[in-house]
Scaffold this active site. Sequence first.
Site, mmCIF file in Angstrom:
data_model
loop_
_atom_site.group_PDB
_atom_site.id
_atom_site.type_symbol
_atom_site.label_atom_id
_atom_site.label_comp_id
_atom_site.label_asym_id
_atom_site.label_seq_id
_atom_site.Cartn_x
_atom_site.Cartn_y
_atom_site.Cartn_z
ATOM 1 N N HIS A 1 1.203 -9.782 14.893
ATOM 2 C CA HIS A 1 0.526 -9.283 13.700
ATOM 3 C C HIS A 1 1.244 -8.085 13.094
ATOM 4 C CE1 HIS A 1 -2.662 -8.332 11.014
ATOM 5 N NE2 HIS A 1 -3.097 -7.284 11.664
ATOM 6 N N ARG B 1 -7.223 -3.990 20.568
ATOM 7 C CA ARG B 1 -6.619 -5.305 20.362
ATOM 8 C C ARG B 1 -5.751 -5.781 21.518
ATOM 9 N NH1 ARG B 1 -5.140 -4.577 13.967
ATOM 10 N NH2 ARG B 1 -7.303 -4.706 13.305
ATOM 11 N N SER C 1 -10.678 -11.504 10.491
ATOM 12 C CA SER C 1 -10.800 -10.055 10.625
ATOM 13 C C SER C 1 -11.374 -9.647 11.977
ATOM 14 C CB SER C 1 -11.715 -9.512 9.545
ATOM 15 O OG SER C 1 -12.015 -8.171 9.838
ATOM 16 N N LEU D 1 0.823 -1.210 0.000
ATOM 17 C CA LEU D 1 0.000 0.000 0.000
ATOM 18 C C LEU D 1 0.851 1.252 0.000
ATOM 19 C CD1 LEU D 1 -2.899 -0.685 2.481
ATOM 20 C CD2 LEU D 1 -3.049 -0.313 0.033
ATOM 21 N N ALA D 2 1.835 1.316 0.907
ATOM 22 C CA ALA D 2 2.634 2.529 1.024
ATOM 23 C C ALA D 2 3.530 2.695 -0.207
ATOM 24 C CB ALA D 2 3.471 2.489 2.303
ATOM 25 N N GLU E 1 4.270 0.639 7.359
ATOM 26 C CA GLU E 1 4.627 -0.134 8.548
ATOM 27 C C GLU E 1 6.137 -0.128 8.805
ATOM 28 O OE1 GLU E 1 3.092 -4.136 8.495
ATOM 29 O OE2 GLU E 1 3.783 -4.586 10.517
ATOM 30 N N ARG F 1 -1.798 -0.360 17.666
ATOM 31 C CA ARG F 1 -2.491 0.169 16.498
ATOM 32 C C ARG F 1 -3.979 -0.172 16.547
ATOM 33 N NH1 ARG F 1 -4.147 -1.830 11.836
ATOM 34 N NH2 ARG F 1 -3.147 -3.840 12.187
ATOM 35 N N LEU G 1 -4.094 0.325 6.974
ATOM 36 C CA LEU G 1 -4.340 0.677 5.579
ATOM 37 C C LEU G 1 -4.329 2.188 5.427
ATOM 38 C CD1 LEU G 1 -7.217 -1.851 4.778
ATOM 39 C CD2 LEU G 1 -4.788 -2.114 4.418
#
Lengths: 640, 254
Positions: free
Chosen positions: A403, A332, A286, A45-46, A427, A437, A443
């Site tokens: 993760h 989380r 998820s 993504l980045a 990341e 996070r 994302l």
Amino acid sequence: MPLELDSKVPDGDIDTMWENHKFDMKLVNPNNKRKFNIIVVGTGLAGASAAASLAELGYNVKAFTYHDSPRRAHSIAAQGGINAAKNYHGDGDSVFRLFYDTVKGGDYRSREENVYRLAEVSLNIIDQATAQGVPFAREYGGKLDNRSFGGAQVSRTFYARGQTGQQLLLGAYQSLARVVGLGQVEMHTRTEMLDVVVKDGRAVGIVTRNLITGEIESHSAHAVVLATGGYSNVYYLSTNAMACNATAIWRAHRRGAAFANPCYTQIHPTCIPSAEEFQSKLTLMSESLRNDGRIWVSKKAGDTRKAKEIPEDERDYYLERRYPAFGNLVPRDVASRNAESMINEGKGVGPLKNGVYLDFADPIKRLGEDTIRERYGNLFEMYHRITDENPYETPMRIYPAPHYTMGGLWVDYHLMTNIPGLYAIGEANFSDHGANRLGASALMQGLADGYFVLPYTISDYLAGMLGDPVVPTDDPAFTEIEAEVADRTNHWLSIKGTRSADYFHRELGKIMIAHCGMSRNEAGLKQALIEIPALYEEFKKDVKVLGSAETFNQSLENVQRVDDYFQLAELMCLDALERAESCGGHYREESQTEDGEALRNDDDFAYVAAWGWTGDPGKADLTKEPLEFKYVKLSQRSYK
Amino acid sequence: MDLTLQVWRQSGPNAPGRLVEYPAKDISPDMSFLEMLDIVNEGLNTQGIEPISFDHDCREGICGMCGLMINGLAHGPQLGTATCQLHMRKFKDGDTIVIEPWKATGFPIVRDLAVDRSTFDRIIEAGGFITVPTGSASEANLTLVPKEVAEWSMDAAACIGCGACVAACPNSAAQLFTAAKIAHLSLLPQGQPERWTRVEAMVDKMEEFFGSCTNTGECETACPKEISIDFIALMNKDYMKAKFKNRRLVSQTG
């Protein structure tokens, strides 16, 4: 020697800071942009969003990935969604609230200014992705739908079924493919970066290995951007893809880039528990499942009954009981630790007693199976395939797994490391998530950095280099490192030991999960700092890698990554030992409240731990960047 | 369980290849197919035999990196499943399993079971995108997309680019992959301005590398994401229309 770290955070109010700063930064004239070469390593993504955006601006971009195509990056596996403070539901969301939730969710260990900017550009990300054709979920009226995620009391998470990461990555990949097709990006696939080249204190290029031919090559540029993801695979079993690794950032660290907060690892609460010793990775379910699913265990330790046989009043919905305001949607770290403590109390479920139930019986009764199928169908299928259990009939079993890593290369407000010209985004940097996070924020950060931050900040650096040629690749700065990389690569083939790199990686993972996992304590960390170097010595003497360096050789790729993991693992334990407080993903058993919650120590630890390379990761050099909280008042995090 | 593997070994793209037999012993039915190969590779490494090369990464059925012909079937016997999500419980003790790479001229072999699928990237580069420079997008909710359309588009967008459709096709055609991307974008309002140039460019590029479609439907059966061949019909219709529309545009401008 302490590092000189200048965070370059601009003056002024946080809500106008980024807007004003964009005006203050130097620009590169459109005609001059083509005179600059930029290297982007990693095309998730980045990386893909950065490479595409920089090329659209007119820079010459070379992009690198070890995959056969940029579309394979592990961003593709993110399922749940992406946050944005659009307030489409009028439920009280705002840029400030997203900022506030993120700082609080990160347990006050992130830089406020970076986080505010992230919340601010979240709005543009949704616009950009929608325009690219990302098929986000829609309401019947055709507008974008969203749902809620852990750590938030508003509904701000945009999603594309359970494949949000895939669709956002494909959007970025397609933008990248467009500029590759136009010749504005030179794409290097199946090419791994094995070192960064620093000359006169600036990053001037990289050294790579072509994974098919084994050829070691140098690439020179005015700036180098690392977008190479996280390092959770240091634990061996994690939710990361098999090839995710730390080599790029670790090699940058060895060349002088500070490594920040390495001990912050997010242990994600909703993974499928491991089944046996041979397991190669853990599969994440998820977090969005926690929207509807209810988490429970039997009230009785050692209960051997099947889920269906346990009556309602003998079930402990422990998250709903302990955290009534957030219930199953606590962040989380809280969800993970609570699951661990249930299992430690002997209440684990499943054949290995290593999980807790995530039960959909109630929502299926309330909403109907069709609605649940529509929302989570693909996740249920995946679960069924892996475990051979049908989650429509019997509750899923979940357990926490390593993760996302919040630590990474230290960067300033411009996303530049302390090596001028070397950037780290997504990341791979440490910047936005603090010690924990929030869901659906990875994302967001990857795309924020690539689409909306780096393209602005990089011009400020490049503008000062107008007229400077790139360092030629036959310069000793390159040839010396090329030789070093080639030696290092060939070295592994010469050891001819008895055990595979995978064997050592598994053993390293066991030490890490035991002593630097969901919770840590001083004795355990000290123990790990003895065990890791000892195992590393064995590895260096006894690893067995067959084949040649001149061909496609996956064992050879792997052994170098494992070598870097050993060094990084030591630094992670050192950082965890040094940080004698509990915060977010870092839970020190010595530092807890009376009712067992994480206890921060802001007086002594409200800083970013930036480590400098000394030649020995166990003796790395600590520099502290103090954190100030002007907008979000420091307070004990409570989700009750 | 104990199995016998017949594995395609080929040391490089131009080297000759052959099937080699390896035993796979003490395999648990809960293991994934790739974990079974990991175990076999550990054994080979110990014996001084170079491990079998195979492509894989996420092991969650989403990156599209894995893909093997297992007993002649792309991704093996379980429908709607990528190789990494196939578990050994689908096999029986004593089975012989033949493992080969994707076979198609569009996918040259890299080594053993790993192939080069970069031709798929060439197809996307030809037009599989919506042109939207970063920062130029308008507010997202200004573009309304009916829910059914978004869902249909998502059905096509679910393609993971693994190449099973090509491997399963007797003609090594890439129609399902190409059609999935074309349909994903052309169904959405955002995709309309480039709809006709896109379909023409992508189909023409596809035909440079891959065979022709004869509607055998093997692609749909092999697809781990169960993408429908209806999208191929949609692509063919758009391609036909584009041939007229694009020509008219040329005559108008020139």
